[in-house]
Write an enzyme that holds these catalytic residues in place. Structure first.
Site, PDB file in Angstrom:
ATOM      1  CG  LEU A   1      -1.950  -1.195   1.182  1.00 41.83           C
ATOM      2  CD1 LEU A   1      -2.823  -1.179   2.428  1.00 41.83           C
ATOM      3  CD2 LEU A   1      -2.797  -1.209  -0.078  1.00 41.83           C
TER       4      LEU A   1
ATOM      5  CG  ASP B   1      23.734 -12.388  -0.061  1.00 46.16           C
ATOM      6  OD1 ASP B   1      23.570 -13.623   0.054  1.00 46.16           O
ATOM      7  OD2 ASP B   1      24.081 -11.843  -1.133  1.00 46.16           O
TER       8      ASP B   1
ATOM      9  CG  MET C   1       6.381   3.275   4.583  1.00 49.70           C
ATOM     10  SD  MET C   1       6.619   2.596   6.243  1.00 49.70           S
ATOM     11  CE  MET C   1       6.972   0.906   5.868  1.00 49.70           C
ATOM     12  CD  GLU C   2       9.164   5.475  -0.035  1.00 49.96           C
ATOM     13  OE1 GLU C   2       8.291   5.168  -0.859  1.00 49.96           O
ATOM     14  OE2 GLU C   2       8.871   5.947   1.092  1.00 49.96           O
TER      15      GLU C   2
ATOM     16  CG  HIS D   1       0.850   6.518  -2.398  1.00 50.69           C
ATOM     17  ND1 HIS D   1       0.458   6.355  -1.091  1.00 50.69           N
ATOM     18  CD2 HIS D   1      -0.271   6.771  -3.111  1.00 50.69           C
ATOM     19  CE1 HIS D   1      -0.857   6.520  -1.014  1.00 50.69           C
ATOM     20  NE2 HIS D   1      -1.323   6.767  -2.221  1.00 50.69           N
TER      21      HIS D   1
END
Length: 166
Positions: free
Chosen positions: A75, A128, A113-114, A77
């Site tokens: 959700l 990793d 969120m970014e 954008h």
């Protein structure tokens, strides 16, 4: 009491309509760490390995995480990210590999969120890079340190032990 904005009145998930919101300068800063065991810490301190320099690849991974946030979080954008700054810090005493991601854009919705996705993906990339030596690593936490723009304006969230100020 604040309402969850990503749910409609029936409780179904929805993407928030931001079309009426003003375009403002947005900035978010997040940080997090990967806790390493002795073997992974030694490998990180030595630097390069078969996959390259761990810090450089983690920094690229963080930028990639920022750019792909709307693909990862259903959700969120898609935002036109204008700048991403990634820095790292090695704390040999606590064996913590820290990443800090700052993201900015002009937009109608926040870019927190970014920044958080960038930190998380960057730390996963570091995992990793080091897993050939050891799997005894712990990811997180990752936290928002600073947010600027939008209706709420400036929010700073100090984090004791974090190598950076909000």
């Amino acid at each position: 009491m604040a309402e969850l904005t990503h749910l409609d009145p029936e409780g179904r998930p929805v993407m928030v309509d931001v079309s009426a919101k003003a375009v403002t300068r947005r900035l978010a800063v997040a940080a997090g760490y990967l806790e390493l065991d002795e073997a992974a810490a030694e490998a990180l301190t030595r630097g390069g390995g078969p996959k390259g320099d761990p810090w450089s690849v983690a920094r690229l991974g963080a930028v990639g995480g920022v750019k792909r946030t709307s693909d990862l979080i259903p959700l969120a954008h898609p935002l036109a990210v204008e700048a991403v700054d990634v820095i790292h810090h090695w704390d040999p005493t606590q064996r913590r590999a820290w990443l800090r991601v700052q993201v900015s854009c002009e937009g109608r919705t926040g870019i927190e969120m970014e920044a958080l996705a960038g930190v998380s993906v960057g730390l996963l990339v570091l995992y990793d890079m080091l897993k050939a030596v050891s799997h005894h690593m712990s990811l997180g936490p990752a936290r928002l340190l600073r947010k600027e723009g939008g209706k709420r304006g400036l929010i700073t969230l100090p984090w004791a032990g974090c190598p950076w100020e909000p």
